[in-house]
Design a protein around this motif. Structure first.
Motif, PDB file in Angstrom:
ATOM      1  N   ALA A 179      35.559  30.829  33.483  1.00  0.00           N
ATOM      2  CA  ALA A 179      34.612  31.806  34.033  1.00  0.00           C
ATOM      3  C   ALA A 179      34.668  31.832  35.551  1.00  0.00           C
ATOM      4  CB  ALA A 179      33.196  31.483  33.562  1.00  0.00           C
ATOM      5  N   SER A 180      34.703  30.667  36.181  1.00  0.00           N
ATOM      6  CA  SER A 180      34.699  30.639  37.651  1.00  0.00           C
ATOM      7  C   SER A 180      35.980  31.232  38.226  1.00  0.00           C
ATOM      8  CB  SER A 180      34.483  29.211  38.156  1.00  0.00           C
ATOM      9  OG  SER A 180      35.533  28.349  37.768  1.00  0.00           O
ATOM     10  N   VAL A 181      37.112  31.023  37.561  1.00  0.00           N
ATOM     11  CA  VAL A 181      38.359  31.632  38.031  1.00  0.00           C
ATOM     12  C   VAL A 181      38.275  33.151  37.934  1.00  0.00           C
ATOM     13  CG1 VAL A 181      40.818  31.911  37.523  1.00  0.00           C
ATOM     14  CG2 VAL A 181      39.805  29.637  37.534  1.00  0.00           C
ATOM     15  N   ALA A 182      37.803  33.651  36.796  1.00  0.00           N
ATOM     16  CA  ALA A 182      37.738  35.098  36.600  1.00  0.00           C
ATOM     17  C   ALA A 182      36.673  35.735  37.478  1.00  0.00           C
ATOM     18  CB  ALA A 182      37.462  35.400  35.126  1.00  0.00           C
ATOM     19  N   LEU A 183      35.500  35.134  37.563  1.00  0.00           N
ATOM     20  CA  LEU A 183      34.437  35.702  38.383  1.00  0.00           C
ATOM     21  C   LEU A 183      34.811  35.695  39.862  1.00  0.00           C
ATOM     22  CD1 LEU A 183      31.349  34.116  36.596  1.00  0.00           C
ATOM     23  CD2 LEU A 183      31.998  36.536  36.576  1.00  0.00           C
ATOM     24  N   GLY A 184      35.475  34.628  40.303  1.00  0.00           N
ATOM     25  CA  GLY A 184      35.924  34.577  41.693  1.00  0.00           C
ATOM     26  C   GLY A 184      36.900  35.698  42.006  1.00  0.00           C
ATOM     27  N   ARG A 185      37.817  35.972  41.068  1.00  0.00           N
ATOM     28  CA  ARG A 185      38.768  37.070  41.269  1.00  0.00           C
ATOM     29  C   ARG A 185      38.077  38.421  41.142  1.00  0.00           C
ATOM     30  NH1 ARG A 185      43.942  36.133  41.741  1.00  0.00           N
ATOM     31  NH2 ARG A 185      44.396  38.313  41.203  1.00  0.00           N
ATOM     32  N   GLY A 186      36.944  38.470  40.455  1.00  0.00           N
ATOM     33  CA  GLY A 186      36.249  39.727  40.260  1.00  0.00           C
ATOM     34  C   GLY A 186      35.385  40.150  41.435  1.00  0.00           C
ATOM     35  N   LEU A 187      35.207  39.280  42.416  1.00  0.00           N
ATOM     36  CA  LEU A 187      34.382  39.636  43.573  1.00  0.00           C
ATOM     37  C   LEU A 187      35.081  40.697  44.424  1.00  0.00           C
ATOM     38  CD1 LEU A 187      33.104  36.124  44.715  1.00  0.00           C
ATOM     39  CD2 LEU A 187      31.795  37.882  43.520  1.00  0.00           C
ATOM     40  N   ASP A 188      34.410  41.796  44.619  1.00  0.00           N
ATOM     41  CA  ASP A 188      34.920  42.863  45.473  1.00  0.00           C
ATOM     42  C   ASP A 188      34.148  42.784  46.796  1.00  0.00           C
ATOM     43  OD1 ASP A 188      35.605  45.178  46.796  1.00  0.00           O
ATOM     44  OD2 ASP A 188      35.490  46.454  45.016  1.00  0.00           O
ATOM     45  N   PHE A 189      34.787  42.287  47.824  1.00  0.00           N
ATOM     46  CA  PHE A 189      34.082  42.032  49.074  1.00  0.00           C
ATOM     47  C   PHE A 189      33.716  43.317  49.820  1.00  0.00           C
ATOM     48  CE2 PHE A 189      36.115  38.025  48.071  1.00  0.00           C
ATOM     49  CZ  PHE A 189      35.084  37.140  48.289  1.00  0.00           C
ATOM     50  N   ASP A 190      34.238  44.450  49.372  1.00  0.00           N
ATOM     51  CA  ASP A 190      33.807  45.726  49.936  1.00  0.00           C
ATOM     52  C   ASP A 190      32.556  46.248  49.248  1.00  0.00           C
ATOM     53  OD1 ASP A 190      35.920  45.883  51.779  1.00  0.00           O
ATOM     54  OD2 ASP A 190      37.268  46.685  50.232  1.00  0.00           O
ATOM     55  N   ARG A 191      32.322  45.816  47.999  1.00  0.00           N
ATOM     56  CA  ARG A 191      31.153  46.240  47.235  1.00  0.00           C
ATOM     57  C   ARG A 191      30.621  45.040  46.444  1.00  0.00           C
ATOM     58  NH1 ARG A 191      34.873  50.233  46.559  1.00  0.00           N
ATOM     59  NH2 ARG A 191      35.519  49.349  44.553  1.00  0.00           N
ATOM     60  N   LEU A 192      30.053  44.086  47.163  1.00  0.00           N
ATOM     61  CA  LEU A 192      29.586  42.865  46.513  1.00  0.00           C
ATOM     62  C   LEU A 192      28.407  43.155  45.593  1.00  0.00           C
ATOM     63  CD1 LEU A 192      29.837  40.237  49.379  1.00  0.00           C
ATOM     64  CD2 LEU A 192      31.105  40.236  47.228  1.00  0.00           C
ATOM     65  N   ASP A 193      28.417  42.491  44.453  1.00  0.00           N
ATOM     66  CA  ASP A 193      27.376  42.639  43.448  1.00  0.00           C
ATOM     67  C   ASP A 193      26.582  41.337  43.377  1.00  0.00           C
ATOM     68  OD1 ASP A 193      26.746  42.058  40.307  1.00  0.00           O
ATOM     69  OD2 ASP A 193      26.411  44.158  40.827  1.00  0.00           O
TER      70      ASP A 193
END
Length: 568
Positions: free
Chosen positions: A112-126
């Protein structure tokens, strides 16, 4: 690299490294594991072992780099096994976030941490994605990384709920109680500043001899871990002394509560509306049972909803609110300097923080399992986040001295094969063998209680202590070894065990802790005699005097209210 090492067949590299590591040659072991990793770039197993050898040799920087490689490679392997589209995984952040959420729901925190880390969009943080990412790290025990994520999220979104995740008590094991207290004050200043003096007035009768109107406030009273500690008090309150009000999200979803209690629904209401409701009920003493935990309504207390306001039960730390008047502790938690960590006045309830009511359907006591197994089974049913480095080192020394012994680590997140392998690598660094660890996932109800029958001696972590699981072990007849610790929070572990009147279960520091664990488990017959004392001692202890403890609580309420009256 030595010529002998260079000449070793590749398939023997790991075996050679393990032999060297357990023979006390971490440098030679690291060479062997590094060679194995070089020969097989896809081998996360070689990198896990390399981590263990590097830690054993004191090279933490290189060890952490090896662990990061091993953990990431292993997590990716697990994701492949789940049929994740790895090509899409390289470029599609939304897809990575979806995979991360699914892995998190499956309690696979490493993937989960690997996938969630890659899923962070620093232009549109959620905000929710950042929160889940931080929690996936925290649940693996990667506390410093989790704190960095929570800190960034709290600064970016300026959200009080996100900020509260920085206040989890497990972070005491990383930074001590001082920084946590400072962060609590910061939260209070930002999101729950006290109202100006005299901006709220109360018409409460100032007669201290009447029944006090007492309110408890929290998300629920019967559907979480506070039930076994709080419900006995609620049921034992004397109607002649206390007019009981309970404020929770949804009274209809609660298990039976005392018929004398007046239930108030606060779900869906603003903090201002809840504070007004409490004032309309003319509550004299209002108790928060939840602290900085998901579902908290601490801003209600900043609005000065009642003349006397108290923090209790689920949060032993400071709320950071200057409007919170008191926090309940017990005598054993008092050490010099503790008061400076609190915005509240610490009020000791004596020997206990609360009563403790075991489950009605708990199994009957059994002999210590070592008698039939021929070896000792240690156990910890605690969140992996509580297994800080000192705890792992001490428990590993115990296992190393008892090569035939086992340690059961049980928690929902231990279903993750990545977390399992990381934990084995951490223990191997201090001499424990991987096969000595047994991992178990989540069980509930009677199935959960039955698993205590498998444990000869439960081990309490420190300074992030066991809490509810320690009470569960004692109530089910399992001895628990704890230690005093060097701060008020860590000392609550010893405070949990000492009321049984068996002082040999409390050690003064890690060295004595290891010695005591080995002493208590050296003789199986003596261990069985110790086990036979636990449940009777628990039943005879002050934990089971629910009415007597509640009278102390009521007396504290009356003294606090009398102080308020005296202030005019």
């Amino acid at each position: 690299m030595s010529s002998a090492l260079a000449a070793a067949p590749p398939r023997d590299r790991l075996a050679d490294g393990k032999a060297r590591l357990y023979a006390g040659d971490p440098a030679g072991a690291a060479q062997a594991f590094a060679a194995a990793a070089q020969e097989d770039p896809s081998s996360f197993e070689a990198r896990y072992w390399l981590y263990s050898a590097l830690v054993a040799g004191g090279d933490w920087d290189s060890a952490n780099a090896a662990m990061e490689e091993a953990r990431t490679m292993h997590a990716v392997s697990v994701l492949r096994g789940l049929r994740v589209d790895m090509i899409r995984f390289q470029t599609d952040k939304a897809y990575c976030a979806e995979i991360g959420r699914n892995a998190y729901a499956a309690k696979l925190m490493g993937p989960a941490s690997v996938a969630l880390g890659r899923g962070l969009d620093f232009d549109r943080l959620d905000a929710t994605l950042m929160l889940n990412y931080g929690l996936s790290l925290q649940h693996q025990g990667r506390l410093r990384e989790a704190m960095e994520v929570f800190k960034a999220a709290s600064e970016i979104f300026a959200n009080p709920v996100l900020h509260e995740f920085l206040l989890h008590p497990v972070f005491i094991s990383q930074c001590g109680p001082g920084p946590l207290a400072e962060e609590s004050r910061r939260w209070g200043d930002l999101y729950a500043p006290a109202l100006p003096p005299h901006s709220v007035t109360f018409a409460n009768p100032r007669n201290t001899d009447r029944p006090l109107r007492v309110g408890y406030l929290g998300p629920t009273f019967t559907r979480n871990q506070v039930r076994q500690f709080l419900l006995p008090v609620l049921e034992a309150h004397d109607p002649a002394a206390v007019d009981l009000h309970l404020y929770c999200a949804d009274p209809d979803s609660e298990a039976p509560l005392p018929a004398t209690a007046k239930l108030r629904r606060i779900g869906g209401l603003s903090n201002e509306q809840v504070a007004a409701m409490v004032r309309d009920d003319a509550i004299d003493v209002l108790i928060d049972i939840w602290g900085h935990t998901a579902g908290s309504r601490l801003p209600v207390f900043a609005l000065r909803a009642a003349p006397v306001q108290i923090a209790w039960i689920n949060f032993l730390q400071s709320t950071g609110l200057t409007s919170m008047d008191y926090v309940f502790h017990c005598d054993g938690m008092a050490i010099p300097g503790t008061e400076a960590l609190f915005t509240e006045e610490i009020w000791s309830l004596g020997e206990l923080m609360s009563p403790s009511r075991p489950a009605d359907d708990r199994p009957d006591p059994t002999p210590t399992p070592a008698l039939r197994r021929g070896y000792v089974t240690f156990g910890s049913f605690n969140n992996p986040a509580k297994l800080n480095e000192m705890t792992v080192a001490a428990w590993s020394l115990i296992l190393r001295a008892r090569p035939s012994s086992r340690l059961v680590l049980k928690y929902a997140y231990f279903e993750d094969p990545v977390l399992q392998r990381v934990t084995r690598a951490r223990f191997a660094a201090y001499g424990a063998r991987p096969e000595q660890l047994e991992f178990r996932g989540e069980t509930k109800g009677l199935d959960y209680l039955r698993e205590f029958r498998d444990i000869d001696l439960a081990l309490d972590p420190s300074p992030a202590i066991g809490g509810t699981t320690t009470h569960d072990a004692l109530g089910n007849g399992v001895p628990v070894l704890s230690q005093l610790g060097d701060n008020y929070y860590a000392r609550s572990a010893a405070c949990t065990v000492l009321p049984l009147g068996i002082p040999e279960l409390v050690a003064d520091g890690w060295d004595q802790y290891v010695e005591r664990a080995l002493e208590l488990t050296a003789d199986f017959e003596a261990l069985d005699r110790l086990r036979a004392r636990i449940r009777p001692a628990f039943e005879a202890s002050s934990y089971r005097d629910e009415a007597g403890f509640t009278r102390k609580v009521e007396d504290a309420f009356r003294q606090m209210f009398a102080r308020w009256v005296a202030k005019g």
